[in-house]
Scaffold this active site. Sequence first.
Site, mmCIF file in Angstrom:
data_model
loop_
_atom_site.group_PDB
_atom_site.id
_atom_site.type_symbol
_atom_site.label_atom_id
_atom_site.label_comp_id
_atom_site.label_asym_id
_atom_site.label_seq_id
_atom_site.Cartn_x
_atom_site.Cartn_y
_atom_site.Cartn_z
ATOM 1 N N HIS A 383 9.262 47.556 -50.608
ATOM 2 C CA HIS A 383 9.755 47.555 -51.357
ATOM 3 C C HIS A 383 11.373 48.034 -51.701
ATOM 4 O O HIS A 383 11.800 49.144 -50.945
ATOM 5 C CB HIS A 383 9.218 48.971 -52.493
ATOM 6 C CG HIS A 383 9.558 49.189 -54.667
ATOM 7 N ND1 HIS A 383 10.187 50.539 -54.740
ATOM 8 C CD2 HIS A 383 9.853 48.500 -55.609
ATOM 9 C CE1 HIS A 383 10.226 49.972 -56.087
ATOM 10 N NE2 HIS A 383 9.951 48.950 -56.084
ATOM 11 N N HIS A 464 12.895 43.112 -59.709
ATOM 12 C CA HIS A 464 12.261 43.961 -61.631
ATOM 13 C C HIS A 464 14.218 43.903 -61.441
ATOM 14 O O HIS A 464 14.850 44.242 -61.245
ATOM 15 C CB HIS A 464 11.874 44.728 -61.257
ATOM 16 C CG HIS A 464 10.505 44.516 -60.761
ATOM 17 N ND1 HIS A 464 9.101 45.120 -61.788
ATOM 18 C CD2 HIS A 464 9.570 44.249 -60.338
ATOM 19 C CE1 HIS A 464 8.543 44.679 -61.685
ATOM 20 N NE2 HIS A 464 8.418 44.082 -60.998
ATOM 21 N N GLU A 465 14.415 44.366 -62.959
ATOM 22 C CA GLU A 465 15.094 44.684 -63.193
ATOM 23 C C GLU A 465 16.270 43.513 -62.713
ATOM 24 O O GLU A 465 17.901 43.677 -63.084
ATOM 25 C CB GLU A 465 16.102 45.612 -63.493
ATOM 26 C CG GLU A 465 14.987 47.598 -64.058
ATOM 27 C CD GLU A 465 14.301 47.246 -63.100
ATOM 28 O OE1 GLU A 465 13.785 47.712 -61.634
ATOM 29 O OE2 GLU A 465 12.868 46.894 -63.402
ATOM 30 N N GLU A 483 10.654 39.933 -62.588
ATOM 31 C CA GLU A 483 10.463 41.560 -63.959
ATOM 32 C C GLU A 483 10.885 40.572 -64.754
ATOM 33 O O GLU A 483 10.423 39.200 -65.098
ATOM 34 C CB GLU A 483 9.906 42.623 -63.588
ATOM 35 C CG GLU A 483 10.004 43.040 -65.285
ATOM 36 C CD GLU A 483 10.295 44.422 -65.005
ATOM 37 O OE1 GLU A 483 10.987 44.152 -64.685
ATOM 38 O OE2 GLU A 483 9.256 45.277 -65.290
ATOM 39 N N GLU A 489 3.847 47.966 -67.431
ATOM 40 C CA GLU A 489 4.316 49.293 -67.316
ATOM 41 C C GLU A 489 4.405 50.332 -68.491
ATOM 42 O O GLU A 489 4.016 51.365 -68.928
ATOM 43 C CB GLU A 489 5.455 49.402 -66.626
ATOM 44 C CG GLU A 489 7.053 49.178 -66.414
ATOM 45 C CD GLU A 489 7.700 49.070 -65.700
ATOM 46 O OE1 GLU A 489 7.723 49.329 -64.352
ATOM 47 O OE2 GLU A 489 9.170 48.267 -66.391
#
Length: 682
Positions: A383, A464-465, A483, A489
């Site tokens: 991550h 993500h984003e 994402e 979420e």
Amino acid sequence: MRSLLAPLSLLTVALSPAAAAQDARPSQTASSPDGSLVLTVTTDTDQRPTWSLSRKGKLLIAPSKLGFLLTDGVGLQRGFAIEGAEKASADSQWELPWGERRFVRDRHNELLVRFRQHESWGGHAINVRFRLFDDGIGFRYELPEQAGLKTAKIADEITEFDIAPEGTAWWIAGGEWNRYEQMYQKTPIDAVATAHTPITMRLADGTHLAFHEAALVDYSGMWLKRVEGRKFRATLAPSSRGARVIRDLPFNTPWRTIRIADGAAGLVESDLELNLNEPNKLGNVSWVKPMKYIGIWWGMIRGPWSWAEGPNHGATTERTKQYIDFAAKHGFGGVLVEGWNKGWNSNWFGHGHEYSFTEAYPDFDLNAVTDYARKKGVTLIGHHETGGNIAVYEAQLDDAMKLYGRLGVKAVKTGYVADAGGIIAPGDTPGETRMEWHDGQRQVQHHLKVVQTAAKYKVAVNPHEPVKDTGLRRTYPNWVAREGARGMEYNAWSDFGSGPDHEPTLVYTRMLSGPMDYTPGVLGLEGSNKAPFASTLAKQLGLYLAIYSPIQMAADFIESLEAHPRELEFIKAVPADWAESKLIAGEVGDYAIFARKDRGSADWYVGGVNDATERTLTLSFDFLDAGKSYTATVWKDGEGATYLTDARHRIAYETIKVKKGDTYKLWLAPGGGAAIRLHPGK
Ligand code: NOJ
Ligand code: CA
């Protein structure tokens, strides 16, 4: 009404003086292989390049302008004439290393139109390449090398899409707060503001359209801005540098695309944007492995764990080993661990300058954890949250990917949490930074740099984003998912988080762009402070069929997954890689039921998601292989199930025998869903 509309709109064109004059000007036409789409390219009375499109004899896109505004005053709008044109056609098949289907057919007719400006307007040249498929169209600008224009500083595009018929649109606002993570709006086409793509439309006669783009490389993302009525213009994500795109010639823009189909299934099953991307540039990508994964994640999203150090730190060595044990026991390929690295201690949102992508917190032993995972046949999923600070991330990028590559980490989730326009990018001089957009040219360059760097170390990437997907997974198959919409979420943060309509809308909007890391499988159906989900238990399983990703999470705590053994059986079985995928029932925003065939076996899976309206469908199993009898194991909404009350937990099971041609009555609860496994034989 239907029969009246067509002649009426054709008549309008035939009688308008502009169109009549247009007939006298040279034009070029091309049609799709089946002849249903007919394209006309010409110039208008101001010598501006225009294009229009009809389908089955009805006008779909009225004459719409093509061209650019440049910040240095060079005009690429007016004074053009068609200098020449070339035609070509192709019919080939290629293979996806992983995906919703194995083989993709690319059958199209092509028209390349060469526009040249009169000398008094600058004498510039623009080529526009159109490809017509039976299920839509794509076109891109190709700016050839030419005297007097070395660098294009694009203030904006003037590409127009003037949609002739009325209809309904499903869309999210472009360039707004929260990036792509908004609830979809459903409005008449002439009430759209500025929208991200894909934007999906259903016309009055039932024709379905989805506007998007393909192969977004070294360019800014395109938003569609409604100008008047149903006329839209492309507008590019801005840049701190003034010009929204700066490119040396020669270069090609991304393809501007429209999927066009009679119904929702045709839209969902189209491979238009993939076909417009370049073939795989990475060679043998057998190291990109579709998988299901669990993670130290929901505990931070929902609480009580933290990304930061402290008594509730989620990413401890001990907990990670516990998750690895669970993954190994149940056949999950990966374990995502967030909050393992230094930098989360302050209010992490907007604190990207504090992150280290190579140094772990003291209670997380990266070497021990990756050793343990390797021995158990599981990969850690890394991550990298950047907080939108790509200046800091790019400085560490190679070291960070090299580290993961060395430790056998096969995939990394990246993150760019910052307000829209909050990307902090390196400036032109050392130490200087600039603000950029999540989908501006600089960030588009950044994402590709991350994907290419990761590929060097055989690591797959899941941002993500992100910037929206435009089919680049064909060219870079380690770009496995992203994402780019409201994910699971949001259900943690308020009652009925994204509402029951969200997922059946995503299928026909966001999902047209490519795989999504939606993170299904929260079987507890509960967010922070017991916030109820707008989902039944069966819908959590249906999501694995409705929302495709080659890396599918089972997002819940492992204790909650274990407390639902029969649902866990389904999650363990359902593939993340398919030989075929079909939408067998569905309408935009209402419901979506897919049939998908496993790549690794003869099994089929059927299932999907419903909105707030309960309904009974009669599914037809005519997709099954002939001559085989299948055992169908069904997970479906239990009697009286509804997302609105605790009855959301009600689920029913059934095992039946079916064969090709059989039908099956399926009741979907309000906010419900279903999942069926079809296995030949017993
Ligand atoms: C937002 C992402 O969508 C979420 O999955 C992640 O956990 C947080 N950012 C932190 O990186
Ligand atoms: Ca997010």
